[in-house]
Design a protein around this motif. Structure first.
Motif, PDB file in Angstrom:
ATOM      1  N   SER A   1       0.811  -1.223   0.000  1.00 56.55           N
ATOM      2  CA  SER A   1       0.000   0.000   0.000  1.00 56.55           C
ATOM      3  C   SER A   1       0.842   1.270   0.000  1.00 56.55           C
ATOM      4  O   SER A   1       0.340   2.345  -0.297  1.00 56.55           O
ATOM      5  N   SER A   2       2.122   1.145   0.377  1.00 59.06           N
ATOM      6  CA  SER A   2       3.007   2.304   0.418  1.00 59.06           C
ATOM      7  C   SER A   2       4.447   1.839   0.210  1.00 59.06           C
ATOM      8  O   SER A   2       4.708   0.642   0.089  1.00 59.06           O
ATOM      9  N   ARG A   3       5.375   2.782   0.213  1.00 60.31           N
ATOM     10  CA  ARG A   3       6.805   2.464   0.113  1.00 60.31           C
ATOM     11  C   ARG A   3       7.460   2.455   1.490  1.00 60.31           C
ATOM     12  O   ARG A   3       8.672   2.405   1.603  1.00 60.31           O
ATOM     13  N   ASP A   4       6.672   2.488   2.557  1.00 57.84           N
ATOM     14  CA  ASP A   4       7.174   2.501   3.932  1.00 57.84           C
ATOM     15  C   ASP A   4       7.461   1.063   4.364  1.00 57.84           C
ATOM     16  O   ASP A   4       6.548   0.306   4.708  1.00 57.84           O
TER      17      ASP A   4
ATOM     18  N   GLU B   1       4.940  -1.893   5.935  1.00 51.70           N
ATOM     19  CA  GLU B   1       4.480  -2.919   4.995  1.00 51.70           C
ATOM     20  C   GLU B   1       5.060  -4.307   5.236  1.00 51.70           C
ATOM     21  O   GLU B   1       4.372  -5.303   5.032  1.00 51.70           O
TER      22      GLU B   1
ATOM     23  N   TRP C   1      12.577   1.885  -1.252  1.00 49.76           N
ATOM     24  CA  TRP C   1      11.768   1.898  -0.031  1.00 49.76           C
ATOM     25  C   TRP C   1      12.144   3.066   0.859  1.00 49.76           C
ATOM     26  O   TRP C   1      13.276   3.543   0.832  1.00 49.76           O
ATOM     27  N   GLN C   2      11.209   3.480   1.692  1.00 48.55           N
ATOM     28  CA  GLN C   2      11.444   4.497   2.718  1.00 48.55           C
ATOM     29  C   GLN C   2      11.359   3.819   4.077  1.00 48.55           C
ATOM     30  O   GLN C   2      10.724   2.775   4.214  1.00 48.55           O
TER      31      GLN C   2
ATOM     32  N   ALA D   1       3.065   0.887  -5.320  1.00 47.52           N
ATOM     33  CA  ALA D   1       1.905   1.193  -4.475  1.00 47.52           C
ATOM     34  C   ALA D   1       0.835   1.997  -5.203  1.00 47.52           C
ATOM     35  O   ALA D   1      -0.350   1.787  -4.979  1.00 47.52           O
ATOM     36  N   GLY D   2       1.195   2.880  -6.080  1.00 46.76           N
ATOM     37  CA  GLY D   2       0.228   3.730  -6.754  1.00 46.76           C
ATOM     38  C   GLY D   2      -0.372   3.145  -8.024  1.00 46.76           C
ATOM     39  O   GLY D   2      -1.069   3.829  -8.759  1.00 46.76           O
TER      40      GLY D   2
END
Length: 195
Positions: free
Chosen positions: A47-50, A54, A80-81, A124-125
């Motif tokens: 859902s995100s790059r976190d 995730e 990734w972040q 994610a997007g």
């Protein structure tokens, strides 16, 4: 072969089967019996790059679906972040390694025994239709297809986004290295497992 859709409440047998699994709640497809001729063993649509947010869900799902214990995860450091060094998971700490020499489009999970699992990361997007098509595609027999071929079949962009360098010029990254002044080499083989 048609993928089987699973939810979190679906019971799983202890022995892995050859039936591909698609968990739409987690947005994960996974072949329980890896095909060493395939460049990836499935796909994951976070859902995100976190990474800190995730990866715990991914670890739990892969452990449950494969009935194995994930010990290490290898990610591309720029993809990734918020990448932690370790993530707690059911009485252990899963080590996270981040590298720049790996393909930023994949994530590798290593276990105490058996081959590592390589998952194609769906950004994610990504539009839901394309992401779901990719999840279903990677649950099928994809032996002999490169990551670029998989992305083309799923209608996803093949190249990571350009990154601005310190001098302001844009650089493209392919498998962790800048390709200014040289042709990008397509990923043809299975990514090396993380150390």
């Amino acid at each position: 072969m048609t993928p089987t859709l699973l939810s979190y409440s679906a019971p799983l047998s202890a022995a892995p089967s050859a039936v591909p699994r698609v968990d739409s709640a987690l947005r994960l497809s996974l072949r329980p019996v890896p095909n060493r001729r395939a460049v990836v063993d499935g796909a994951w649509w976070p859902s995100s790059r976190d990474a800190a947010a995730e990866l715990p869900g991914l670890i739990a799902a892969v452990d449950r679906l494969l009935d194995r214990i994930t010990l290490r995860i290898g990610v591309h450091g720029d993809a990734w972040q918020n990448i932690p060094r370790r993530i707690p998971a059911r009485g252990r700490q899963v080590r996270i390694g981040w590298f720049r020499h790996t393909d930023p489009r994949v994530i590798t999970l290593s276990f105490a025994a058996g081959e590592p699992v390589v998952l194609l990361i769906i950004p994610a997007g990504t539009v839901a239709g394309a992401a779901k098509a990719t999840l279903k595609l990677t649950a099928q027999d994809i032996a002999g297809l490169s990551i670029d071929a998989l992305l083309t079949l799923a209608h996803l962009p093949g190249d990571p986004a350009p990154r601005a360098s310190a001098d302001g010029s844009a650089r493209w990254e392919d498998e962790g290295g800048s390709v200014i002044g040289q042709a990008a080499q397509p990923s043809m083989g299975r990514p090396a497992p993380s150390p």
